[in-house]
Design an enzyme around this catalytic site. Structure first.
Site, PDB file in Angstrom:
ATOM      1  N   CYS A  94       0.842  -1.206   0.000  1.00 12.00           N
ATOM      2  CA  CYS A  94       0.000   0.000   0.000  1.00 12.00           C
ATOM      3  C   CYS A  94       0.870   1.247   0.000  1.00 12.00           C
ATOM      4  CB  CYS A  94      -0.888   0.034   1.240  1.00 12.00           C
ATOM      5  SG  CYS A  94      -2.314  -1.022   1.135  1.00 12.00           S
ATOM      6  N   HIS A  95       0.413   2.241  -0.736  1.00  8.24           N
ATOM      7  CA  HIS A  95       1.114   3.523  -0.743  1.00  8.24           C
ATOM      8  C   HIS A  95       0.769   4.316   0.508  1.00  8.24           C
ATOM      9  CE1 HIS A  95       1.077   2.485  -5.033  1.00  8.24           C
ATOM     10  NE2 HIS A  95       2.154   3.226  -5.128  1.00  8.24           N
ATOM     11  N   MET A 131      -8.272   0.230   0.969  1.00 10.18           N
ATOM     12  CA  MET A 131      -7.539  -0.502   2.004  1.00 10.18           C
ATOM     13  C   MET A 131      -7.576   0.243   3.330  1.00 10.18           C
ATOM     14  SD  MET A 131      -6.941  -3.200   0.450  1.00 10.18           S
ATOM     15  CE  MET A 131      -6.159  -3.982   1.826  1.00 10.18           C
ATOM     16  N   GLU A 132      -7.531   1.553   3.276  1.00  9.29           N
ATOM     17  CA  GLU A 132      -7.592   2.347   4.504  1.00  9.29           C
ATOM     18  C   GLU A 132      -8.954   2.207   5.179  1.00  9.29           C
ATOM     19  OE1 GLU A 132      -4.122   3.581   2.280  1.00  9.29           O
ATOM     20  OE2 GLU A 132      -6.179   3.195   1.660  1.00  9.29           O
ATOM     21  N   ASP A 146     -11.296  -6.633  21.868  1.00  9.84           N
ATOM     22  CA  ASP A 146     -10.273  -6.562  22.913  1.00  9.84           C
ATOM     23  C   ASP A 146     -10.837  -5.998  24.216  1.00  9.84           C
ATOM     24  OD1 ASP A 146      -7.569  -6.636  24.023  1.00  9.84           O
ATOM     25  OD2 ASP A 146      -7.672  -4.449  23.876  1.00  9.84           O
TER      26      ASP A 146
END
Length: 179
Positions: A94-95, A131-132, A146
């Site tokens: 990824c950039h 992707m982000e 969590d």
């Protein structure tokens, strides 16, 4: 330096890559970061979503704000935003992008005892932000897990997907109207 025609010819010969549409492989089949230098800068937007299912009692704890670790959704929102900004550190090809906006929303659904996470990520750049957006959703949901795992280890993260993307050479795409 190879000409464009030479590179295209090599790409046609590369095993497993010819005609595949996979852009993260060079002509010899080796992984590489895509060159986006010649692309135009455009406003890019991606929206992703995902869900975490849990016991009704766990959802009640989240919604009442009585979780021992604190404000579950507030912390998950910050984690999701931070994750969007760090995507290129997590996914090798990824950039790194200068994000202009990251919006993360959580929508509890008492009927299904779940929480829907939606992330919208924007930039003005040469490559998309799918992707982000996906990374933001996953990390937001993992943070909920969590923070609540002490009372519910059976939570399930499901249905993570890109809902839409806008901008760039390939144009707009929407999951609701995709073939």
């Amino acid at each position: 330096m190879d000409t464009k025609e030479q590179k295209e010819g090599l790409a046609q010969q590369a095993p497993g890559t010819a005609g595949s549409g996979l852009t993260h492989f060079d002509a010899s089949g080796q992984a590489h970061m895509v060159d986006v230098g010649a692309k135009d800068e455009t406003h890019r937007v991606a929206v992703a979503t995902g869900r975490i299912g849990m016991k009704a009692e766990t959802l009640a704890i989240v919604l009442s704000g009585t979780a021992k670790k604190g404000d579950v959704l507030g912390i998950a929102r910050i984690a999701a935003i931070m994750a969007a900004k760090k995507t290129s550190d997590l996914i090798p090809l990824c950039h790194p992008l200068a994000l202009t906006r990251v919006n993360v929303e959580f929508e509890p659904d008492e009927a299904s005892s779940s929480i829907l996470c939606t992330a919208q990520v924007e930039t003005r750049g040469k490559t998309g932000v799918e992707m982000e957006a996906l990374t933001a959703v996953q990390i937001g949901l993992l943070t909920i897990y969590d923070m609540c795992k002490a009372v519910d280890r059976g939570m399930r993260i499901t249905d993570v997907q890109v809902l839409e993307k806008r901008g760039g050479k390939s144009g707009d795409w929407n999951a609701a109207v995709a073939p």
